[in-house]
Design a protein around this motif. Sequence first.
Motif, PDB file in Angstrom:
ATOM      1  N   LEU A 190     -22.902 -11.362 -49.425  1.00 24.23           N
ATOM      2  CA  LEU A 190     -22.694 -11.142 -47.950  1.00 24.23           C
ATOM      3  C   LEU A 190     -22.059 -10.181 -47.179  1.00 24.23           C
ATOM      4  N   TYR A 191     -22.401  -9.604 -46.421  1.00 21.32           N
ATOM      5  CA  TYR A 191     -21.827  -8.422 -45.590  1.00 21.32           C
ATOM      6  C   TYR A 191     -21.112  -8.839 -44.252  1.00 21.32           C
ATOM      7  N   LEU A 213     -18.833  -9.404 -49.787  1.00 22.38           N
ATOM      8  CA  LEU A 213     -18.271 -10.565 -50.865  1.00 22.38           C
ATOM      9  C   LEU A 213     -19.631 -10.827 -51.858  1.00 22.38           C
ATOM     10  N   LEU A 214     -19.029 -10.685 -52.871  1.00 21.56           N
ATOM     11  CA  LEU A 214     -20.123 -10.778 -54.279  1.00 21.56           C
ATOM     12  C   LEU A 214     -20.188 -11.829 -54.869  1.00 21.56           C
ATOM     13  N   ALA A 250     -14.934 -15.724 -52.945  1.00 21.04           N
ATOM     14  CA  ALA A 250     -14.375 -14.489 -52.630  1.00 21.04           C
ATOM     15  C   ALA A 250     -13.657 -14.453 -51.216  1.00 21.04           C
ATOM     16  N   VAL A 251     -12.535 -13.610 -51.480  1.00 20.48           N
ATOM     17  CA  VAL A 251     -11.884 -13.707 -50.031  1.00 20.48           C
ATOM     18  C   VAL A 251     -11.515 -12.226 -50.091  1.00 20.48           C
ATOM     19  N   SER A 297     -14.123 -14.631 -45.942  1.00 22.39           N
ATOM     20  CA  SER A 297     -14.482 -15.553 -47.173  1.00 22.39           C
ATOM     21  C   SER A 297     -15.974 -15.997 -47.143  1.00 22.39           C
ATOM     22  N   LEU A 298     -16.091 -16.252 -48.608  1.00 27.33           N
ATOM     23  CA  LEU A 298     -17.586 -16.802 -48.979  1.00 27.33           C
ATOM     24  C   LEU A 298     -17.518 -18.198 -50.038  1.00 27.33           C
TER      25      LEU A 298
END
Lengths: 113, 110
Positions: free
Chosen positions: B32-33, B49-50, B54-55, B64-65
């Motif tokens: 996510l970008y 965010l991979l 992820a933060v 964050s994701l």
Amino acid sequence: SAVISQKPSRDICQRGTSLTIQCQVDSQVTMMFWYRQQPGQSLTLIATANQGSEATYESGFVIDKFPISRPNLTFSTLTVSNMSPEDSSIYLCSVAEGQETQYFGPGTRLLVL
Amino acid sequence: ELKVEQNPLFLSMQEGKNYTIYCNYSTTSDRLYWYRQDPGKSLESLFVLLSNGAVKQEGRLMASLDTKARLSTLHITAAVHDLSATYFCAVDRNTDKLIFGTGTRLQVFP
């Protein structure tokens, strides 16, 4: 990070004419894309520019209207054909390489009268 | 079909305040970008965010994701006028093709 340039940066065109937009990247990249951003809207993917083969178009976009070339790994063109006022948008190319973010060119602002 | 929704669409906030922009997406994606766009300008990459959990933080912005909830957040801490812009999230369809959210237009006032 990739540095992307686009030409022209903006243009005003008459309906029925065509405009070719160029996208140049400072390094070889595998994936190149073309997006459209209509006034006040988000971005929509037009197509993937494939090197050495025909572009892959998204639903709602066709080759006759938006022919794309990709002669090598650093350059692509998008043509907007037989333009109408509804084609007035910002057209952006982007590149992706590995796990890095996608980088976008500065965009071409097109106004069709 | 992958759909990406952002809210709010428009955010007017006072300098010094905190706020969060939400990005929901409809199908599985692990990348996510977040981008920023100033008026008349192209997109500036903020974060990618991979993985789940992820933060990433840069200055007053933190992203964050949560892949299980299909949700990403962009948190703004102590907003300043320079943060005024439109913020987009975009989801990768696992082919490097991005589906963009509707965008959140942020205005920060004194």
